[in-house]
Design a protein around this motif. Sequence first.
Motif, PDB file in Angstrom:
ATOM      1  N   TYR A  21      46.242   1.998   9.631  1.00  0.00           N
ATOM      2  CA  TYR A  21      45.439   2.273  10.815  1.00  0.00           C
ATOM      3  C   TYR A  21      46.311   2.204  12.062  1.00  0.00           C
ATOM      4  O   TYR A  21      46.263   3.080  12.939  1.00  0.00           O
ATOM      5  N   GLN A  22      47.146   1.177  12.142  1.00  0.00           N
ATOM      6  CA  GLN A  22      48.042   1.048  13.289  1.00  0.00           C
ATOM      7  C   GLN A  22      49.008   2.234  13.365  1.00  0.00           C
ATOM      8  O   GLN A  22      49.287   2.763  14.442  1.00  0.00           O
ATOM      9  N   LEU A  23      49.501   2.620  12.179  1.00  0.00           N
ATOM     10  CA  LEU A  23      50.411   3.765  12.123  1.00  0.00           C
ATOM     11  C   LEU A  23      49.687   5.028  12.581  1.00  0.00           C
ATOM     12  O   LEU A  23      50.220   5.823  13.363  1.00  0.00           O
ATOM     13  N   GLN A  24      48.466   5.206  12.119  1.00  0.00           N
ATOM     14  CA  GLN A  24      47.667   6.366  12.539  1.00  0.00           C
ATOM     15  C   GLN A  24      47.425   6.312  14.045  1.00  0.00           C
ATOM     16  O   GLN A  24      47.493   7.326  14.730  1.00  0.00           O
ATOM     17  N   GLN A  25      47.139   5.103  14.549  1.00  0.00           N
ATOM     18  CA  GLN A  25      46.906   4.942  15.977  1.00  0.00           C
ATOM     19  C   GLN A  25      48.158   5.313  16.765  1.00  0.00           C
ATOM     20  O   GLN A  25      48.086   5.992  17.785  1.00  0.00           O
ATOM     21  N   LYS A  26      49.316   4.825  16.274  1.00  0.00           N
ATOM     22  CA  LYS A  26      50.574   5.166  16.936  1.00  0.00           C
ATOM     23  C   LYS A  26      50.792   6.670  16.911  1.00  0.00           C
ATOM     24  O   LYS A  26      51.161   7.280  17.914  1.00  0.00           O
ATOM     25  N   GLN A  27      50.549   7.258  15.716  1.00  0.00           N
ATOM     26  CA  GLN A  27      50.733   8.707  15.601  1.00  0.00           C
ATOM     27  C   GLN A  27      49.728   9.447  16.480  1.00  0.00           C
ATOM     28  O   GLN A  27      50.052  10.432  17.132  1.00  0.00           O
ATOM     29  N   SER A  28      48.517   8.970  16.495  1.00  0.00           N
ATOM     30  CA  SER A  28      47.501   9.581  17.351  1.00  0.00           C
ATOM     31  C   SER A  28      47.908   9.464  18.806  1.00  0.00           C
ATOM     32  O   SER A  28      47.769  10.396  19.584  1.00  0.00           O
ATOM     33  N   THR A  29      48.396   8.290  19.181  1.00  0.00           N
ATOM     34  CA  THR A  29      48.836   8.086  20.557  1.00  0.00           C
ATOM     35  C   THR A  29      49.994   9.021  20.869  1.00  0.00           C
ATOM     36  O   THR A  29      50.019   9.668  21.916  1.00  0.00           O
ATOM     37  N   LYS A  30      50.959   9.116  19.928  1.00  0.00           N
ATOM     38  CA  LYS A  30      52.091  10.026  20.138  1.00  0.00           C
ATOM     39  C   LYS A  30      51.607  11.466  20.230  1.00  0.00           C
ATOM     40  O   LYS A  30      52.014  12.215  21.112  1.00  0.00           O
ATOM     41  N   THR A  31      50.710  11.817  19.310  1.00  0.00           N
ATOM     42  CA  THR A  31      50.170  13.177  19.305  1.00  0.00           C
ATOM     43  C   THR A  31      49.414  13.431  20.590  1.00  0.00           C
ATOM     44  O   THR A  31      49.535  14.482  21.209  1.00  0.00           O
ATOM     45  N   LYS A  33      49.792  11.827  23.463  1.00  0.00           N
ATOM     46  CA  LYS A  33      50.747  11.915  24.565  1.00  0.00           C
ATOM     47  C   LYS A  33      51.484  13.260  24.538  1.00  0.00           C
ATOM     48  O   LYS A  33      51.690  13.891  25.578  1.00  0.00           O
ATOM     49  N   LYS A  34      51.856  13.667  23.331  1.00  0.00           N
ATOM     50  CA  LYS A  34      52.560  14.937  23.184  1.00  0.00           C
ATOM     51  C   LYS A  34      51.660  16.085  23.623  1.00  0.00           C
ATOM     52  O   LYS A  34      52.083  16.982  24.359  1.00  0.00           O
ATOM     53  N   SER A  35      50.413  16.050  23.209  1.00  0.00           N
ATOM     54  CA  SER A  35      49.490  17.124  23.592  1.00  0.00           C
ATOM     55  C   SER A  35      49.238  17.086  25.095  1.00  0.00           C
ATOM     56  O   SER A  35      49.106  18.130  25.740  1.00  0.00           O
ATOM     57  N   GLN A  36      49.179  15.861  25.673  1.00  0.00           N
ATOM     58  CA  GLN A  36      49.008  15.746  27.115  1.00  0.00           C
ATOM     59  C   GLN A  36      50.225  16.340  27.829  1.00  0.00           C
ATOM     60  O   GLN A  36      50.075  17.055  28.811  1.00  0.00           O
ATOM     61  N   LYS A  37      51.411  16.015  27.309  1.00  0.00           N
ATOM     62  CA  LYS A  37      52.637  16.579  27.897  1.00  0.00           C
ATOM     63  C   LYS A  37      52.633  18.092  27.765  1.00  0.00           C
ATOM     64  O   LYS A  37      52.979  18.806  28.706  1.00  0.00           O
ATOM     65  N   GLU A  38      52.247  18.563  26.580  1.00  0.00           N
ATOM     66  CA  GLU A  38      52.200  20.018  26.370  1.00  0.00           C
ATOM     67  C   GLU A  38      51.185  20.656  27.300  1.00  0.00           C
ATOM     68  O   GLU A  38      51.447  21.701  27.899  1.00  0.00           O
ATOM     69  N   ARG A  39      50.014  20.014  27.419  1.00  0.00           N
ATOM     70  CA  ARG A  39      48.989  20.530  28.332  1.00  0.00           C
ATOM     71  C   ARG A  39      49.513  20.547  29.765  1.00  0.00           C
ATOM     72  O   ARG A  39      49.379  21.534  30.483  1.00  0.00           O
ATOM     73  N   ALA A  40      50.145  19.452  30.174  1.00  0.00           N
ATOM     74  CA  ALA A  40      50.709  19.365  31.530  1.00  0.00           C
ATOM     75  C   ALA A  40      51.810  20.412  31.699  1.00  0.00           C
ATOM     76  O   ALA A  40      51.909  21.076  32.729  1.00  0.00           O
ATOM     77  N   SER A  41      52.609  20.544  30.640  1.00  0.00           N
ATOM     78  CA  SER A  41      53.691  21.532  30.681  1.00  0.00           C
ATOM     79  C   SER A  41      53.126  22.946  30.791  1.00  0.00           C
ATOM     80  O   SER A  41      53.635  23.777  31.541  1.00  0.00           O
ATOM     81  N   LYS A  42      52.040  23.210  30.026  1.00  0.00           N
ATOM     82  CA  LYS A  42      51.403  24.528  30.089  1.00  0.00           C
ATOM     83  C   LYS A  42      50.822  24.778  31.477  1.00  0.00           C
ATOM     84  O   LYS A  42      50.942  25.865  32.028  1.00  0.00           O
ATOM     85  N   ILE A  43      50.215  23.727  32.034  1.00  0.00           N
ATOM     86  CA  ILE A  43      49.663  23.855  33.392  1.00  0.00           C
ATOM     87  C   ILE A  43      50.794  24.123  34.383  1.00  0.00           C
ATOM     88  O   ILE A  43      50.693  25.015  35.224  1.00  0.00           O
ATOM     89  N   ASP A  44      51.872  23.330  34.246  1.00  0.00           N
ATOM     90  CA  ASP A  44      53.031  23.535  35.117  1.00  0.00           C
ATOM     91  C   ASP A  44      53.597  24.944  34.944  1.00  0.00           C
ATOM     92  O   ASP A  44      53.929  25.620  35.921  1.00  0.00           O
ATOM     93  N   GLU A  45      53.699  25.364  33.689  1.00  0.00           N
ATOM     94  CA  GLU A  45      54.236  26.710  33.383  1.00  0.00           C
ATOM     95  C   GLU A  45      53.328  27.778  33.975  1.00  0.00           C
ATOM     96  O   GLU A  45      53.790  28.760  34.574  1.00  0.00           O
TER      97      GLU A  45
END
Length: 199
Positions: A21-31, A33-45
């Motif tokens: 569960y913790q691993l999934q949470q970490k992966q979910s958090t990474k995912t 964060k990554k999706s947030q970065k991608e979304r922010a990057s797409k918005i910036d782009e």
Amino acid sequence: DADIKKEEQRYQEARKRELEYQLQQKQSTKTYKKSQKERASKIDEKQRMQKLKKEIDSIYQSAVSLYQQKKYHEAKDRFREIKRILPDYKSSAKYLARIDREIEEKELRGMEKKQADFVRQIRKEKLTQRQEKERMDGLRKKDDLIVQQAVEQRHRQFSQQAEEKYQEALAFYKAKNFIEAKRKFIEVDAIVSDYQSTQ
């Protein structure tokens, strides 16, 4: 002992699930964060592309205006700049092709004009030379006429003087004053030789 083993096994399974569960949470958090970065990057782009399109549109309008003012070389530079950044932007490629044709035609017209100007200049020079020659010929003829008239005038004056002296000589001859008559006949001969048989 079996209960302890079961308890230990359940604990291990619970621990394993918790770690998963913790691993999934970490992966979910990474995912996440990554999706947030991608979304922010797409918005910036997207914002960057909108800003770039505005800038390019401004350059495009300027290029079209320069083309309409027949400032082809400046317009060509602007359209090339657009093509370098966004190759298929509006009608940039068509304008570049038109500009090349216009420049070529303008240069051709310029060469034809220079050639026509050169031919006109040669004709003008030939006409000027011909007019100068005709003027000089006219002056020469005029000079010849003036000289001829002066010679004729002088000849008439000499003839008149000779006639006056001749008449005086005849008057002395008729008066039998032969010495004075001879002197007057010599003067006549000096003015016009062989004038009316003065010999």
